[in-house]
Each structure stands twice: as structure tokens, then as C-alpha cells.
Design a protein around this motif. Structure first.
Motif, PDB file in Angstrom:
ATOM      1  N   LEU A 134       0.851  -1.189   0.000  1.00  0.00           N
ATOM      2  CA  LEU A 134       0.000   0.000   0.000  1.00  0.00           C
ATOM      3  C   LEU A 134       0.885   1.237   0.000  1.00  0.00           C
ATOM      4  CD1 LEU A 134      -2.509  -1.056   2.811  1.00  0.00           C
ATOM      5  CD2 LEU A 134      -2.848  -1.295   0.352  1.00  0.00           C
ATOM      6  N   ILE A 135       0.618   2.158  -0.909  1.00  0.00           N
ATOM      7  CA  ILE A 135       1.333   3.425  -0.926  1.00  0.00           C
ATOM      8  C   ILE A 135       0.389   4.496  -0.403  1.00  0.00           C
ATOM      9  CG2 ILE A 135       2.557   5.126  -2.320  1.00  0.00           C
ATOM     10  CD1 ILE A 135       3.345   2.951  -4.221  1.00  0.00           C
ATOM     11  N   GLU A 136       0.659   4.960   0.808  1.00  0.00           N
ATOM     12  CA  GLU A 136      -0.183   5.957   1.470  1.00  0.00           C
ATOM     13  C   GLU A 136       0.402   7.350   1.241  1.00  0.00           C
ATOM     14  OE1 GLU A 136      -2.958   5.473   3.112  1.00  0.00           O
ATOM     15  OE2 GLU A 136      -2.978   3.415   3.888  1.00  0.00           O
ATOM     16  N   ASN A 190       9.263   7.862   3.188  1.00  0.00           N
ATOM     17  CA  ASN A 190      10.050   8.298   2.042  1.00  0.00           C
ATOM     18  C   ASN A 190      10.941   9.484   2.376  1.00  0.00           C
ATOM     19  OD1 ASN A 190       8.104  10.302   2.293  1.00  0.00           O
ATOM     20  ND2 ASN A 190       7.813  10.546   0.099  1.00  0.00           N
ATOM     21  N   SER A 191      10.772  10.053   3.581  1.00  0.00           N
ATOM     22  CA  SER A 191      11.568  11.211   3.981  1.00  0.00           C
ATOM     23  C   SER A 191      11.486  11.366   5.494  1.00  0.00           C
ATOM     24  CB  SER A 191      11.064  12.489   3.284  1.00  0.00           C
ATOM     25  OG  SER A 191       9.711  12.737   3.641  1.00  0.00           O
ATOM     26  N   GLU A 192      12.329  12.249   6.016  1.00  0.00           N
ATOM     27  CA  GLU A 192      12.290  12.546   7.449  1.00  0.00           C
ATOM     28  C   GLU A 192      11.031  13.353   7.775  1.00  0.00           C
ATOM     29  OE1 GLU A 192      14.183  11.629   9.942  1.00  0.00           O
ATOM     30  OE2 GLU A 192      15.462  10.398   8.655  1.00  0.00           O
ATOM     31  N   GLY A 202       3.383  17.348   2.767  1.00  0.00           N
ATOM     32  CA  GLY A 202       2.872  15.992   2.734  1.00  0.00           C
ATOM     33  C   GLY A 202       3.988  14.980   2.497  1.00  0.00           C
ATOM     34  N   PHE A 203       3.693  13.723   2.722  1.00  0.00           N
ATOM     35  CA  PHE A 203       4.709  12.684   2.574  1.00  0.00           C
ATOM     36  C   PHE A 203       4.030  11.364   2.214  1.00  0.00           C
ATOM     37  CE2 PHE A 203       3.275  12.807   6.896  1.00  0.00           C
ATOM     38  CZ  PHE A 203       3.172  11.492   7.288  1.00  0.00           C
ATOM     39  N   SER A 204       4.841  10.395   1.816  1.00  0.00           N
ATOM     40  CA  SER A 204       4.337   9.082   1.412  1.00  0.00           C
ATOM     41  C   SER A 204       4.896   7.990   2.303  1.00  0.00           C
ATOM     42  CB  SER A 204       4.709   8.791  -0.051  1.00  0.00           C
ATOM     43  OG  SER A 204       4.129   9.738  -0.919  1.00  0.00           O
ATOM     44  N   LEU A 205       4.142   6.906   2.402  1.00  0.00           N
ATOM     45  CA  LEU A 205       4.538   5.736   3.171  1.00  0.00           C
ATOM     46  C   LEU A 205       4.405   4.495   2.308  1.00  0.00           C
ATOM     47  CD1 LEU A 205       2.486   6.438   6.426  1.00  0.00           C
ATOM     48  CD2 LEU A 205       4.943   6.685   6.215  1.00  0.00           C
ATOM     49  N   LEU A 206       5.354   3.591   2.449  1.00  0.00           N
ATOM     50  CA  LEU A 206       5.223   2.259   1.866  1.00  0.00           C
ATOM     51  C   LEU A 206       4.789   1.318   2.984  1.00  0.00           C
ATOM     52  CD1 LEU A 206       8.422   1.977  -0.379  1.00  0.00           C
ATOM     53  CD2 LEU A 206       6.134   2.756  -1.024  1.00  0.00           C
ATOM     54  N   ALA A 252      10.538  -4.033   3.680  1.00  0.00           N
ATOM     55  CA  ALA A 252      11.288  -3.156   4.573  1.00  0.00           C
ATOM     56  C   ALA A 252      12.698  -3.680   4.809  1.00  0.00           C
ATOM     57  CB  ALA A 252      10.549  -3.005   5.895  1.00  0.00           C
ATOM     58  N   GLN A 253      12.878  -5.011   4.767  1.00  0.00           N
ATOM     59  CA  GLN A 253      14.195  -5.607   4.987  1.00  0.00           C
ATOM     60  C   GLN A 253      14.984  -5.784   3.695  1.00  0.00           C
ATOM     61  OE1 GLN A 253      11.380  -7.068   6.391  1.00  0.00           O
ATOM     62  NE2 GLN A 253      11.715  -6.254   8.445  1.00  0.00           N
TER      63      GLN A 253
END
Length: 206
Positions: free
Chosen positions: A31-33, A60-62, A74-78, A146-147
Motif C-alpha cells: 500500500l502506498i499511502e 520516504n523522507s524525514e 505531505g509525505f508518502s509511506l510504503l 522493509a528488509q
């Protein structure tokens, strides 16, 4: 048929992806949030989440935890969900979210509305092969997990997206002077009392 639905409960964003009665063996889900500047996530909470539930979340960023909404972006999450124990044929992902500080309202509003769009849904197999050989699906390269920092082929699945709305309380700009005056009076009073106690202790020791 693939169904994806999400909701917010107790400061957590929860997403369920249902593939039917059975999940194909070796299927992986991503899921890309995309979250707005009004929200943030804590990197340390995400690390603890992976240890406790197995859900993997990558930023994807600090993210500055202290910055207000009006100076953030805004920012994104995997998000890599896990197979659900309670929903047959489902993957589930759940992670904590927090609302940032907003400017006080100058028109008497008590809340601001924050919209959260549905995540992008991607799938692949552990073997690296795509689930369906169909040119209609958008294919992309994204980190495997993630790994595993390697890039894998993922196929994006379209679904009927809904928008989740959250109401966040904000202050009233007209009450700013009252709040500042009250805070200053409390600080002066407490400082005076503390200074009096210190003075008495010093005199007693002398």
C-alpha cells in the motif's frame, strides 16, 4: 475480485485488502499511502509496530514531529500488510497517525477537516512474477520489503477509492489575548510564590 477499505480508529489508520475466500500462495501486497501536511507519523512507533504486529512501514523522507501543519509538507509511506487473523482472505495493515497543530481560527471555526485518500494498491508474488499477465494493469518497480532494499516488479490494482475525513479541533484566534494574559499571570504568580519559598529557606539557613 479485490476489495480495499480503510478507516480510522483510536488514532490508527487501518486498511483491509480482501481477495476472496482464499489468498493465492506467495502473494505480497503493498500500500502506498499519501498523507497531507496536517498529519504525521512517528518513526519509533513504526519500528515498534513491526516488532509487535509484523506490519512494515517505510517513510520516504524525514518527518518533523514538532512542526505545525502550516510549515510542513505531505509525505508518502510504503506499507506492507500482513495476512489477517480475523478476516478470511484478507491482508491487514494498521499504524498510528497523529494530527499536527493548526493555526487558530479567525472566523470562529472549532474544527478543521482533514481528508485522507485511499492508498494505491500493488501486488506481486514472492517469486518475483506478477499475478496477472494483463497489459491493462500498471506495472512499476518498488522496494521489495522493509528488509529487502532491492526493487521488485509490482502490479497496481485499481479499485473504487473512498475519502476518509477527520475532524481536528483548533483554537479560536479571538481568545488569544485572554489565553496569553492568563498564562502570563499564572507564570508571575508561580514565580513570586517560588521566589518567596526560596528566600525563606535562605534566611532560615543563615
Amino acid at each position: 475480485m479485490v476489495c480495499c477499505f480503510f478507516f480510522c480508529s483510536e488514532r490508527e489508520l487501518q486498511t483491509f485488502v480482501r481477495f476472496g475466500p482464499d489468498i493465492p500462495s506467495g502473494l505480497c501486497v503493498l500500500l502506498i499511502e499519501n498523507l497531507s501536511s496536517s498529519l504525521y507519523v512517528d518513526r519509533y512507533e513504526l519500528a515498534s509496530l513491526q516488532e509487535n504486529s509484523g506490519t512494515q512501514v517505510l517513510l520516504n523522507s524525514e518527518v518533523d514531529l514538532e512542526a505545525p501543519a502550516y510549515s510542513s509538507s505531505g509525505f508518502s509511506l510504503l506499507v506492507y500488510p500482513v495476512i489477517s487473523d480475523t478476516c478470511s482472505g484478507c491482508f491487514v495493515a494498521s499504524f498510528p497517525i497523529h494530527a499536527r497543530y493548526h493555526r487558530p481560527s479567525s472566523v470562529g471555526k472549532k474544527h478543521v477537516l482533514i481528508n485522507i485518500d485511499g492508498p494505491r494498491l500493488l501486488v506481486t508474488f514472492e517469486t518475483g512474477l506478477l499475478p496477472w499477465n494483463n497489459s491493462e494493469y500498471l506495472k512499476t518497480m518498488v522496494q521489495c520489503s522493509a528488509q529487502n532494499n532491492s526493487l521488485c516488479h509490482w502490479m497496481e490494482i485499481a479499485y473504487k477509492q473512498e475519502v476518509l475525513s477527520l475532524q481536528i479541533p483548533v483554537g479560536d484566534e479571538h481568545g488569544l489575548c485572554i489565553v496569553c494574559t492568563g498564562t502570563l499571570l499564572v507564570i508571575v504568580l508561580c514565580s513570586g510564590l517560588l521566589g518567596r519559598v526560596i528566600w525563606r529557606n535562605v534566611q532560615f539557613q543563615l
